[in-house]
Write a protein that holds these residues in place. Sequence first.
Motif, PDB file in Angstrom:
ATOM      1  N   ALA A  34      32.443  42.071  40.144  1.00 44.44           N
ATOM      2  CA  ALA A  34      33.368  43.056  40.689  1.00 44.44           C
ATOM      3  C   ALA A  34      34.656  43.097  39.874  1.00 44.44           C
ATOM      4  O   ALA A  34      35.205  44.170  39.601  1.00 44.44           O
ATOM      5  N   ALA A  35      35.146  41.918  39.464  1.00 47.68           N
ATOM      6  CA  ALA A  35      36.369  41.864  38.661  1.00 47.68           C
ATOM      7  C   ALA A  35      36.151  42.503  37.294  1.00 47.68           C
ATOM      8  O   ALA A  35      37.037  43.191  36.773  1.00 47.68           O
ATOM      9  N   ALA A  36      34.970  42.283  36.704  1.00 49.97           N
ATOM     10  CA  ALA A  36      34.665  42.880  35.400  1.00 49.97           C
ATOM     11  C   ALA A  36      34.593  44.400  35.507  1.00 49.97           C
ATOM     12  O   ALA A  36      35.116  45.122  34.647  1.00 49.97           O
ATOM     13  N   VAL A  37      33.957  44.905  36.550  1.00 55.90           N
ATOM     14  CA  VAL A  37      33.842  46.358  36.729  1.00 55.90           C
ATOM     15  C   VAL A  37      35.204  46.973  37.017  1.00 55.90           C
ATOM     16  O   VAL A  37      35.528  48.046  36.498  1.00 55.90           O
ATOM     17  N   ARG A  38      36.025  46.292  37.808  1.00 49.49           N
ATOM     18  CA  ARG A  38      37.365  46.817  38.087  1.00 49.49           C
ATOM     19  C   ARG A  38      38.197  46.871  36.810  1.00 49.49           C
ATOM     20  O   ARG A  38      38.926  47.839  36.573  1.00 49.49           O
ATOM     21  N   GLU A  39      38.074  45.826  35.957  1.00 53.20           N
ATOM     22  CA  GLU A  39      38.817  45.832  34.694  1.00 53.20           C
ATOM     23  C   GLU A  39      38.329  46.966  33.796  1.00 53.20           C
ATOM     24  O   GLU A  39      39.127  47.662  33.170  1.00 53.20           O
ATOM     25  N   LEU A  40      37.012  47.156  33.742  1.00 52.29           N
ATOM     26  CA  LEU A  40      36.465  48.264  32.958  1.00 52.29           C
ATOM     27  C   LEU A  40      36.955  49.598  33.504  1.00 52.29           C
ATOM     28  O   LEU A  40      37.317  50.501  32.735  1.00 52.29           O
ATOM     29  N   GLN A  41      36.983  49.736  34.806  1.00 53.36           N
ATOM     30  CA  GLN A  41      37.467  50.964  35.438  1.00 53.36           C
ATOM     31  C   GLN A  41      38.913  51.245  35.033  1.00 53.36           C
ATOM     32  O   GLN A  41      39.264  52.384  34.682  1.00 53.36           O
ATOM     33  N   LEU A  42      39.742  50.217  35.039  1.00 55.52           N
ATOM     34  CA  LEU A  42      41.146  50.376  34.645  1.00 55.52           C
ATOM     35  C   LEU A  42      41.263  50.774  33.175  1.00 55.52           C
ATOM     36  O   LEU A  42      42.089  51.610  32.804  1.00 55.52           O
ATOM     37  N   ILE A  43      40.429  50.171  32.329  1.00 54.76           N
ATOM     38  CA  ILE A  43      40.452  50.495  30.892  1.00 54.76           C
ATOM     39  C   ILE A  43      40.051  51.949  30.664  1.00 54.76           C
ATOM     40  O   ILE A  43      40.710  52.682  29.925  1.00 54.76           O
ATOM     41  N   ILE A  78      43.315  52.068  45.671  1.00 59.50           N
ATOM     42  CA  ILE A  78      42.121  51.345  45.252  1.00 59.50           C
ATOM     43  C   ILE A  78      42.328  49.873  45.552  1.00 59.50           C
ATOM     44  O   ILE A  78      43.279  49.266  45.082  1.00 59.50           O
ATOM     45  N   SER A  79      41.434  49.304  46.344  1.00 59.01           N
ATOM     46  CA  SER A  79      41.581  47.898  46.698  1.00 59.01           C
ATOM     47  C   SER A  79      40.678  47.045  45.843  1.00 59.01           C
ATOM     48  O   SER A  79      39.530  47.402  45.570  1.00 59.01           O
ATOM     49  N   THR A  80      41.180  45.884  45.436  1.00 57.88           N
ATOM     50  CA  THR A  80      40.342  44.939  44.708  1.00 57.88           C
ATOM     51  C   THR A  80      39.529  44.147  45.705  1.00 57.88           C
ATOM     52  O   THR A  80      39.892  43.971  46.852  1.00 57.88           O
ATOM     53  N   THR A  81      38.400  43.678  45.261  1.00 57.68           N
ATOM     54  CA  THR A  81      37.499  42.949  46.144  1.00 57.68           C
ATOM     55  C   THR A  81      38.096  41.617  46.554  1.00 57.68           C
ATOM     56  O   THR A  81      38.844  40.987  45.833  1.00 57.68           O
ATOM     57  N   SER A  82      37.736  41.188  47.744  1.00 56.63           N
ATOM     58  CA  SER A  82      38.226  39.901  48.218  1.00 56.63           C
ATOM     59  C   SER A  82      37.106  38.875  48.329  1.00 56.63           C
ATOM     60  O   SER A  82      37.302  37.795  48.842  1.00 56.63           O
ATOM     61  N   SER A  83      35.904  39.244  47.908  1.00 56.61           N
ATOM     62  CA  SER A  83      34.807  38.283  47.981  1.00 56.61           C
ATOM     63  C   SER A  83      35.010  37.192  46.954  1.00 56.61           C
ATOM     64  O   SER A  83      35.713  37.345  45.978  1.00 56.61           O
ATOM     65  N   ARG A  84      34.365  36.057  47.180  1.00 49.03           N
ATOM     66  CA  ARG A  84      34.541  34.924  46.279  1.00 49.03           C
ATOM     67  C   ARG A  84      33.196  34.449  45.778  1.00 49.03           C
ATOM     68  O   ARG A  84      32.160  34.750  46.343  1.00 49.03           O
ATOM     69  N   CYS A  85      33.245  33.667  44.715  1.00 48.25           N
ATOM     70  CA  CYS A  85      32.039  33.020  44.226  1.00 48.25           C
ATOM     71  C   CYS A  85      31.781  31.824  45.109  1.00 48.25           C
ATOM     72  O   CYS A  85      32.292  30.735  44.877  1.00 48.25           O
ATOM     73  N   TYR A  86      31.016  32.049  46.150  1.00 48.25           N
ATOM     74  CA  TYR A  86      30.784  30.963  47.083  1.00 48.25           C
ATOM     75  C   TYR A  86      29.901  29.903  46.443  1.00 48.25           C
ATOM     76  O   TYR A  86      29.023  30.192  45.648  1.00 48.25           O
ATOM     77  N   SER A  87      30.127  28.680  46.843  1.00 50.15           N
ATOM     78  CA  SER A  87      29.283  27.600  46.327  1.00 50.15           C
ATOM     79  C   SER A  87      27.877  27.769  46.849  1.00 50.15           C
ATOM     80  O   SER A  87      27.646  28.289  47.933  1.00 50.15           O
ATOM     81  N   GLN A  88      26.922  27.297  46.092  1.00 46.39           N
ATOM     82  CA  GLN A  88      25.530  27.430  46.458  1.00 46.39           C
ATOM     83  C   GLN A  88      25.197  26.475  47.605  1.00 46.39           C
ATOM     84  O   GLN A  88      25.909  25.509  47.862  1.00 46.39           O
TER      85      GLN A  88
END
Length: 545
Positions: free
Chosen positions: A225-234, A33-43
Amino acid sequence: MAASSVAASELLHNMNKQIWILCPKASCIIRRISTTSSRCYSQPQRRAKSAPQQLVGVVGLEIHAQINSNTKLFSGSPVRFSAPPNSLVSFFDSSLPGTLPVLNRRCVEAAVMTGLALNCTINRKSLFDRKHYFYADLPAGYQITQQRRPIAVDGELTYSLLGGKNRNQVIRKTVNIKQIQLEQDSGKSLHDDVHSQTLIDLNRAGVGLMELVMEPDMSCGEEAAAAVRELQLILQALGTCQGNMSEGQLRVDANVSVHRPGEPLGIRTEVKNINSIRYLARAIDYEIQRQISVLQRGGTVQNETRAYDSKSGETIPMRDKEGLQDYRFMPEPNLPPLIVYGDNASLPTGTDACQAVVVQKIREGLPELPSVKRDRLVQTYGILPEHSFTLVNEDGLVEYFEAVLKATKKEPRKVIGWVTNELLGHLKQQDMSVISPPALAELLELQEKGHISSSVAKQVFQEMWRSSGKTASQIIQEQDLGLVSDTAQLHSICQKVVDSNPDEVLAIRNGNKKVLNRLIGLVQRETKGRADPVLVKEILQEKTS
């Protein structure tokens, strides 16, 4: 609650009815399972002249997690992915008249356990409701859910993501959880546009779901994506949901809007049924930029439901939501209020504790959660927080790391580099590791005892990956890669290097000690990385003094 739709024309060539019964034949096994590599790009930096601040994204999530149970929520039908079509359907699932729901206690316990892990308040009394809508994969014409009083409310999820200039700083954030409710899943519809047919499989109808509603506390795709991955792990740690998104066990709807900080939230769109963490980040980031672009052109964002097209990387409109659908919620008349008890002392007289759902008993059985595991890894092994983040987020990597440590005396801080850099680097090219923890431990032990150099260790690792089954010792012996520690031989090689580089020797004698590293490198080149670096340094220091 949402139904999936895929093309099934190859399955329909021998069918001539408008609605028929069939099931997809898809199966998937995830090795890594790979974690996402996208970032919060600036507007975008362009601003309207009168606008004091840039538009920013606001993201909330609705997540449907399939409960890990042997049977469905209200019937005894088994739950199994990719079973033959309509082979797991009871009379109640198909909504035959006179059938009644019987609540699955395992599903209730799973919801309570999930609520406790997410710091929710568990309602001692919760209620079931009917949500009415007509669709072919919902035979009863309504879904049993918990609209008025769900089983858990007011929780929070703390998640981590990598930030900083070099993406090596662990940033912790929190998203509030409004509620967790129990509800039924629908069946599965397969639309064949070629033959104008819709096929229905009711195997999934009635499967227990937990719907988790996250408040709009996130600002971009990476956070979501990070929140969903953490929930998935939990959920996987709890065993309440397997979390396999490719099999529809975890489905995400994203509510996305934009606004200027301090102003009311903007009109939101809902991106439905995203079944990949990577696609979730991309869909949200695209939708935020799309809405900003619409507003900057002077347009208006429509309140609508959209879908994410992974091929084009865009969200596309499905239907508008301007006319609010009336689901005609009503209390479920065939189910009494759901009562859970705080502890055994609160059980009514004569109640069998084994038949009741007791919150305290479930709380005592909670396993080690991902956040606690990360902290334990840092404290126990002295590794960096970003390394613990990588270990926990990759499926099975903690177990691999600890298995290697048990078989070697090498320091954890040195082992972690091999696991997170060498091993994961190869896993990006191949989904399954061919090097077992004992095999890696043997290689590290040989390096630790001075039998091979670090450069040779990496060379042996590459060979072990290519030649499955060969041990490190066998490769070292076959290719004569053992460390050269013969003093006379090294003296000869070092003398040759010193004689060939008079300028470097003069610089060292004039006080520039850093140049010595270049001479050490030349010796290693002569020996193909097999020279004992400590002994080489001592000899060169002697010859250049």
